[in-house]
Design an enzyme around this catalytic site. Structure first.
Site, PDB file in Angstrom:
ATOM      1  N   ASP A 144       0.884  -1.169   0.000  1.00 15.56           N
ATOM      2  CA  ASP A 144       0.000   0.000   0.000  1.00 15.56           C
ATOM      3  C   ASP A 144       0.918   1.215   0.000  1.00 15.56           C
ATOM      4  O   ASP A 144       1.623   1.477   0.977  1.00 15.56           O
ATOM      5  CB  ASP A 144      -0.883  -0.022   1.254  1.00 15.56           C
ATOM      6  CG  ASP A 144      -1.787   1.202   1.351  1.00 15.56           C
ATOM      7  OD1 ASP A 144      -1.573   2.180   0.595  1.00 15.56           O
ATOM      8  OD2 ASP A 144      -2.701   1.181   2.201  1.00 15.56           O
ATOM      9  N   SER A 162      -0.256  13.955 -14.434  1.00 19.71           N
ATOM     10  CA  SER A 162      -1.454  13.955 -15.273  1.00 19.71           C
ATOM     11  C   SER A 162      -1.591  15.303 -15.976  1.00 19.71           C
ATOM     12  O   SER A 162      -1.134  16.329 -15.459  1.00 19.71           O
ATOM     13  CB  SER A 162      -2.686  13.725 -14.406  1.00 19.71           C
ATOM     14  OG  SER A 162      -3.873  13.883 -15.170  1.00 19.71           O
ATOM     15  N   TYR A 170      -8.506  15.850  -6.974  1.00 14.75           N
ATOM     16  CA  TYR A 170      -7.574  14.968  -7.691  1.00 14.75           C
ATOM     17  C   TYR A 170      -6.559  15.807  -8.464  1.00 14.75           C
ATOM     18  O   TYR A 170      -5.350  15.556  -8.402  1.00 14.75           O
ATOM     19  CB  TYR A 170      -8.342  14.056  -8.649  1.00 14.75           C
ATOM     20  CG  TYR A 170      -7.439  13.285  -9.601  1.00 14.75           C
ATOM     21  CD1 TYR A 170      -6.773  12.135  -9.192  1.00 14.75           C
ATOM     22  CD2 TYR A 170      -7.242  13.717 -10.918  1.00 14.75           C
ATOM     23  CE1 TYR A 170      -5.944  11.443 -10.061  1.00 14.75           C
ATOM     24  CE2 TYR A 170      -6.413  13.018 -11.790  1.00 14.75           C
ATOM     25  CZ  TYR A 170      -5.767  11.885 -11.360  1.00 14.75           C
ATOM     26  OH  TYR A 170      -4.931  11.202 -12.229  1.00 14.75           O
ATOM     27  N   LYS A 211      -2.107  16.033  -8.478  1.00 14.48           N
ATOM     28  CA  LYS A 211      -1.183  15.893  -9.600  1.00 14.48           C
ATOM     29  C   LYS A 211      -0.328  17.162  -9.772  1.00 14.48           C
ATOM     30  O   LYS A 211       0.823  17.088 -10.220  1.00 14.48           O
ATOM     31  CB  LYS A 211      -1.951  15.541 -10.878  1.00 14.48           C
ATOM     32  CG  LYS A 211      -2.602  14.159 -10.805  1.00 14.48           C
ATOM     33  CD  LYS A 211      -1.584  13.042 -10.564  1.00 14.48           C
ATOM     34  CE  LYS A 211      -2.187  11.654 -10.565  1.00 14.48           C
ATOM     35  NZ  LYS A 211      -1.178  10.582 -10.373  1.00 14.48           N
TER      36      LYS A 211
HETATM   37  N1  LIG Z   1      -6.223   6.520 -16.780  1.00 19.33           N
HETATM   38  C1  LIG Z   1      -6.118   7.813 -16.977  1.00 19.33           C
HETATM   39  O1  LIG Z   1      -6.885   8.409 -17.740  1.00 19.33           O
HETATM   40  C2  LIG Z   1      -5.017   8.595 -16.285  1.00 19.33           C
HETATM   41  C3  LIG Z   1      -4.736   9.882 -16.747  1.00 19.33           C
HETATM   42  C4  LIG Z   1      -3.732  10.615 -16.106  1.00 19.33           C
HETATM   43  C5  LIG Z   1      -3.027  10.042 -15.048  1.00 19.33           C
HETATM   44  N2  LIG Z   1      -3.340   8.773 -14.615  1.00 19.33           N
HETATM   45  C6  LIG Z   1      -2.543   8.217 -13.512  1.00 19.33           C
HETATM   46  O2  LIG Z   1      -2.009   6.978 -13.925  1.00 19.33           O
HETATM   47  C7  LIG Z   1      -1.673   6.224 -12.757  1.00 19.33           C
HETATM   48  C8  LIG Z   1      -2.087   4.782 -12.965  1.00 19.33           C
HETATM   49  O3  LIG Z   1      -3.502   4.675 -13.005  1.00 19.33           O
HETATM   50  P1  LIG Z   1      -4.287   3.838 -14.109  1.00 19.33           P
HETATM   51  O4  LIG Z   1      -4.965   4.812 -14.976  1.00 19.33           O
HETATM   52  O5  LIG Z   1      -3.401   2.833 -14.719  1.00 19.33           O
HETATM   53  O6  LIG Z   1      -5.444   3.182 -13.213  1.00 19.33           O
HETATM   54  P2  LIG Z   1      -5.684   1.703 -12.725  1.00 19.33           P
HETATM   55  O7  LIG Z   1      -6.805   1.813 -11.744  1.00 19.33           O
HETATM   56  O8  LIG Z   1      -5.857   0.779 -13.890  1.00 19.33           O
HETATM   57  O9  LIG Z   1      -4.339   1.287 -11.971  1.00 19.33           O
HETATM   58  C9  LIG Z   1      -4.013   1.787 -10.698  1.00 19.33           C
HETATM   59  C10 LIG Z   1      -3.279   0.701  -9.926  1.00 19.33           C
HETATM   60  O10 LIG Z   1      -2.878   1.277  -8.673  1.00 19.33           O
HETATM   61  C11 LIG Z   1      -3.178   0.329  -7.656  1.00 19.33           C
HETATM   62  N3  LIG Z   1      -3.360   1.033  -6.391  1.00 19.33           N
HETATM   63  C12 LIG Z   1      -4.413   1.814  -6.019  1.00 19.33           C
HETATM   64  N4  LIG Z   1      -4.230   2.244  -4.759  1.00 19.33           N
HETATM   65  C13 LIG Z   1      -3.047   1.736  -4.334  1.00 19.33           C
HETATM   66  C14 LIG Z   1      -2.314   1.819  -3.135  1.00 19.33           C
HETATM   67  N5  LIG Z   1      -2.770   2.516  -2.081  1.00 19.33           N
HETATM   68  N6  LIG Z   1      -1.128   1.180  -3.051  1.00 19.33           N
HETATM   69  C15 LIG Z   1      -0.666   0.456  -4.094  1.00 19.33           C
HETATM   70  N7  LIG Z   1      -1.319   0.316  -5.245  1.00 19.33           N
HETATM   71  C16 LIG Z   1      -2.500   0.957  -5.376  1.00 19.33           C
HETATM   72  C17 LIG Z   1      -4.423  -0.387  -8.138  1.00 19.33           C
HETATM   73  O11 LIG Z   1      -4.592  -1.631  -7.473  1.00 19.33           O
HETATM   74  C18 LIG Z   1      -4.159  -0.521  -9.622  1.00 19.33           C
HETATM   75  O12 LIG Z   1      -3.457  -1.704  -9.921  1.00 19.33           O
HETATM   76  C19 LIG Z   1      -2.345   6.933 -11.586  1.00 19.33           C
HETATM   77  O13 LIG Z   1      -1.366   7.651 -10.870  1.00 19.33           O
HETATM   78  C20 LIG Z   1      -3.332   7.863 -12.264  1.00 19.33           C
HETATM   79  O14 LIG Z   1      -3.610   9.000 -11.474  1.00 19.33           O
HETATM   80  C21 LIG Z   1      -4.327   8.050 -15.224  1.00 19.33           C
END
Ligand SMILES: NC(=O)c1ccc[n+]([C@@H]2O[C@H](COP(=O)([O-])OP(=O)(O)OC[C@H]3O[C@@H](n4cnc5c(N)ncnc54)[C@H](O)[C@@H]3O)[C@@H](O)[C@H]2O)c1
Length: 249
Positions: free
Chosen positions: A59, A139, A152, A156
């Site tokens: 975590d 982001s 959120y 970022k």
């Molecule tokens: N998907 C988008 O559109 C987008 C856009 C900009 C930035 N992001 C960023 O990309 C990153 C990855 O997200 P994603 O889009 O792949 O989403 P996702 O939900 O597919 O993956 C997130 C992962 O983080 C894990 N996670 C969540 N809380 C956690 C914790 N406390 N400790 C350890 N692991 C934890 C989840 O289990 C999951 O495997 C994030 O930082 C998100 O803010 C995503």
């Protein structure tokens, strides 16, 4: 092989961007520790990758768990060169005042405290090795915030500023710190960001704001992560690289 003999830890590697980053790093010769709160998911991705990957429950909002995950990577691979702070979470897109303080604190714990914990866990080790690379997943929300995701978005913004400040603080130790700023991608967080059930209309509305006319693919982000974590980027630090099809222009 652009990461031959390198070792990395990727948080949030059970899904979405983190999973693809772990896959690409392994393909390019790195050994990768997949750290996720979802251990089963991380183990499944590690099994798919093969011998180059390991999984650990972590975590990222808990400093002891981040340290233990880093120690596990060092023990498994004999050292660590690259740390990717990718795990993240969001409140659903919606009215500003509907997000309570407990949710706000949880957001900061996962998206921001995690980088504090990772810095404490890896910097002493990077120093003994004469350098290292940290990559934070920010982001477009931290560059050009839009309504409905203020709390959120602010996490970022913090990720981006921490990236720049860590970069200048750690440059004398030859530790590079960069960030990627992706636009919307079809990962686990997509519906949370769109704030309504995924539909062709919802996507169309969002796509109209991206000049290159498509969402970010996990492979787009992983390719940029590979570049910034490789020797090709040895003179790049403090960079916030949008991976956004021109959205932030
Ligand atoms: N998907 C988008 O559109 C987008 C856009 C900009 C930035 N992001 C960023 O990309 C990153 C990855 O997200 P994603 O889009 O792949 O989403 P996702 O939900 O597919 O993956 C997130 C992962 O983080 C894990 N996670 C969540 N809380 C956690 C914790 N406390 N400790 C350890 N692991 C934890 C989840 O289990 C999951 O495997 C994030 O930082 C998100 O803010 C995503």
């Amino acid at each position: 092989m652009r990461l031959k003999d390198r070792t990395a830890i990727v948080t949030g590697a059970a899904s979405g961007f983190g999973r693809e980053i772990a896959r690409v790093f392994a393909r390019e010769g790195a050994k990768v520790m997949l750290a996720d709160i979802n251990l089963q998911g991380a183990e499944a991705v590690a099994a798919e990758i093969g011998d180059a990957a390991r999984a650990v429950a972590c975590d990222v909002s808990d400093g002891d768990q981040v340290r233990a995950a880093v120690d596990a990577a060092i023990a498994a691979f004999g050292g660590l060169d690259i740390a990717v702070n990718n795990a993240g979470w969001s409140h659903p897109n919606g009215p500003l005042l509907s997000v309570d303080h407990a949710t706000f604190r949880k957001l900061y714990a996962i998206n921001v405290d995690s980088i504090f914990h990772m810095t404490h866990a890896v910097v002493p080790h990077f120093r003994t090795r004469g350098g290292g690379s940290m990559l934070n997943i920010g982001s477009t929300a931290g560059i050009r915030p839009r309504p409905g995701l203020t709390w959120y978005n602010s996490t970022k913004g913090a990720v981006h500023l921490m990236t720049k400040s860590l970069a200048v603080d750690l440059a004398p130790d030859r530790i590079r710190v960069n960030a990627l700023a992706p636009v919307l991608a079809a990962t686990g967080l997509m519906e949370t960001f769109i704030g309504q059930p995924d539909s062709p209309e919802a996507r169309e509305k969002f796509l109209a704001t991206i000049p290159l006319g498509r969402l970010c693919e996990t492979t787009d982000l992983a390719a940029a992560a590979l570049f910034l974590s490789s020797e090709e980027a040895s003179f790049l630090t403090g960079v916030i690289l949008p991976v956004d099809g021109g959205r932030c222009v």
